[in-house]
Design an enzyme around this catalytic site. Structure first.
Site, PDB file in Angstrom:
ATOM      1  N   TYR A 128       0.823  -1.214   0.000  1.00 35.06           N
ATOM      2  CA  TYR A 128       0.000   0.000   0.000  1.00 35.06           C
ATOM      3  C   TYR A 128       0.860   1.268   0.000  1.00 35.06           C
ATOM      4  O   TYR A 128       0.362   2.351  -0.312  1.00 35.06           O
ATOM      5  CB  TYR A 128      -0.929   0.059   1.226  1.00 35.06           C
ATOM      6  N   LEU A 170     -17.589  -4.056   1.897  1.00 36.94           N
ATOM      7  CA  LEU A 170     -18.690  -3.316   1.275  1.00 36.94           C
ATOM      8  C   LEU A 170     -18.693  -3.515  -0.240  1.00 36.94           C
ATOM      9  O   LEU A 170     -19.358  -2.783  -0.972  1.00 36.94           O
ATOM     10  CB  LEU A 170     -18.581  -1.823   1.622  1.00 36.94           C
ATOM     11  N   ILE A 219     -12.710  -4.838   7.757  1.00 36.60           N
ATOM     12  CA  ILE A 219     -11.799  -3.686   7.659  1.00 36.60           C
ATOM     13  C   ILE A 219     -12.279  -2.747   6.543  1.00 36.60           C
ATOM     14  O   ILE A 219     -11.613  -2.580   5.523  1.00 36.60           O
ATOM     15  CB  ILE A 219     -10.342  -4.150   7.431  1.00 36.60           C
ATOM     16  N   SER A 240     -12.824   4.027   3.873  1.00 37.24           N
ATOM     17  CA  SER A 240     -13.527   5.211   3.372  1.00 37.24           C
ATOM     18  C   SER A 240     -12.606   6.409   3.505  1.00 37.24           C
ATOM     19  O   SER A 240     -11.769   6.451   4.408  1.00 37.24           O
ATOM     20  CB  SER A 240     -14.813   5.458   4.163  1.00 37.24           C
TER      21      SER A 240
HETATM   22  P1  A2P Z   1     -15.746   6.687   0.133  1.00 41.67           P
HETATM   23  O1  A2P Z   1     -14.256   6.661   0.385  1.00 41.67           O
HETATM   24  O2  A2P Z   1     -16.180   7.793  -0.764  1.00 41.67           O
HETATM   25  O3  A2P Z   1     -16.548   6.599   1.410  1.00 41.67           O
HETATM   26  P2  A2P Z   1     -14.571  -1.566   0.624  1.00 41.67           P
HETATM   27  O4  A2P Z   1     -14.191  -1.302   2.044  1.00 41.67           O
HETATM   28  O5  A2P Z   1     -15.565  -2.687   0.473  1.00 41.67           O
HETATM   29  O6  A2P Z   1     -13.391  -1.734  -0.290  1.00 41.67           O
HETATM   30  O7  A2P Z   1     -15.374  -0.277   0.099  1.00 41.67           O
HETATM   31  C1  A2P Z   1     -14.770   0.959  -0.026  1.00 41.67           C
HETATM   32  C2  A2P Z   1     -15.628   1.837  -0.923  1.00 41.67           C
HETATM   33  O8  A2P Z   1     -16.924   1.976  -0.339  1.00 41.67           O
HETATM   34  C3  A2P Z   1     -15.069   3.197  -1.096  1.00 41.67           C
HETATM   35  O9  A2P Z   1     -15.321   3.542  -2.449  1.00 41.67           O
HETATM   36  C4  A2P Z   1     -15.908   4.064  -0.163  1.00 41.67           C
HETATM   37  O10 A2P Z   1     -16.078   5.344  -0.721  1.00 41.67           O
HETATM   38  C5  A2P Z   1     -17.215   3.355  -0.112  1.00 41.67           C
HETATM   39  N1  A2P Z   1     -17.843   3.438   1.228  1.00 41.67           N
HETATM   40  C6  A2P Z   1     -17.249   3.236   2.422  1.00 41.67           C
HETATM   41  N2  A2P Z   1     -18.129   3.358   3.425  1.00 41.67           N
HETATM   42  C7  A2P Z   1     -19.324   3.646   2.857  1.00 41.67           C
HETATM   43  C8  A2P Z   1     -20.618   3.890   3.379  1.00 41.67           C
HETATM   44  N3  A2P Z   1     -20.858   3.857   4.684  1.00 41.67           N
HETATM   45  N4  A2P Z   1     -21.612   4.168   2.490  1.00 41.67           N
HETATM   46  C9  A2P Z   1     -21.369   4.224   1.164  1.00 41.67           C
HETATM   47  N5  A2P Z   1     -20.160   3.992   0.609  1.00 41.67           N
HETATM   48  C10 A2P Z   1     -19.137   3.703   1.442  1.00 41.67           C
END
Ligand code: A2P
Length: 260
Positions: A48, A188, A227, A230
């Site tokens: 990373y 997510l 994990i 965002s």
């Molecule tokens: P953002 O950074 O704009 O919040 P994962 O953890 O499954 O890889 O997902 C990460 C993605 O999900 C990122 O694009 C993030 O965008 C978005 N994301 C994270 N938390 C939420 C939330 N509570 N609601 C909607 N989108 C989210």
């Protein structure tokens, strides 16, 4: 009721928070925001390229080392016995910690010897008390079998891609049967179809929470470590605000039925 502050016990004897902040593609500001929002586990990797920022954000937040759980991972290019020991030292230095809580093999490799030599180095670090727990990431059952043929040390964790539309039930059961805790990366679904799923939307509406919260709560109740990532302060806080509602067994079953 299962809560975000009740740790999950690893086979190493260490305790791991059930929810951590995923540091892939996020910067120092977001990591600092996560520390402020109450996250006490941070998941990074050599690959990373942000171990230094993770260490700085934890330091800036003024968190006591004992209250923070740091995971990092050895990258393919560093694998092998000597390479792993060297990479571990570099990670420790960048993170600014004496020992990492959990050190993972980031990906399995086609070269079995490379994997088993890497594991031997990690066992050495564990024996010497230089790392608290060791584990793997993205391992299938056959990869776990390879390690088991060469070592008595069972990985503490297998971190895999897992979300409601890709539940990896067989692999999760195999992890559990071996005493390995499953961690879900991209829980997510990287912000894609998971968050638009009608079934999940209806469960979320019933509780007055977001789909992301339902997904993370579902994993919390199943004792799968998550994990989420965002870069947005509101969503960072929302994703760890999971103790105000509980999914019923019927709701858990509905989500379980979404995929294999
Ligand atoms: P953002 O950074 O704009 O919040 P994962 O953890 O499954 O890889 O997902 C990460 C993605 O999900 C990122 O694009 C993030 O965008 C978005 N994301 C994270 N938390 C939420 C939330 N509570 N609601 C909607 N989108 C989210």
């Amino acid at each position: 009721m299962t809560s975000t502050t009740t740790p999950i016990m690893l086979n190493s004897g260490a305790a791991m928070p059930p929810i951590g902040f995923g540091c892939w593609q996020v910067g120092r500001a977001a990591i600092a925001e996560a520390a402020r929002a109450g996250y006490r586990a941070f998941d990074t990797a050599t690959f990373y390229g942000n171990e230094k920022q993770v260490g700085q954000a934890i330091g800036d937040a003024g968190l006591a080392r004992a209250d923070v759980f740091v995971t990092t991972k050895v990258w393919r290019n560093d694998m092998g016995y000597a390479g792993t020991l060297k990479a571990y030292d570099t990670s420790r230095r960048l993170l600014g910690v004496e020992s990492v809580d959990l050190y993972l093999i980031h990906w399995p490799q086609p070269d079995d010897k490379l994997v088993t030599e890497t594991w031997r180095a990690m066992e050495h670090l564990l024996d010497r008390g230089e790392v608290k727990s060791i584990g793997v990431s993205n391992f299938e059952e056959s990869d776990l079998d390879l390690l088991a043929r060469h070592s008595d040390v069972v990985p503490a964790v297998n971190q895999i891609e897992l979300h409601p539309l890709r539940q990896r039930k067989r692999l999760v059961a195999a992890n559990t049967a071996r005493g390995i805790v499953t961690t879900a990366w991209s829980p997510l679904g990287q912000g894609g179809p998971v968050l638009r799923n009608p079934e999940l939307k209806s469960v979320a509406a019933a509780h007055g929470v977001s789909v992301a919260q339902v997904v993370l709560r579902w994993m919390l109740q199943k004792q799968i470590v998550t994990i989420p990532r965002s870069g947005n302060a509101e969503r960072i806080a929302q994703n760890i605000d999971l103790d105000g509602f509980e999914l019923s067994p019927a709701e858990v079953a509905r989500i379980d039925a979404l995929a294999n």
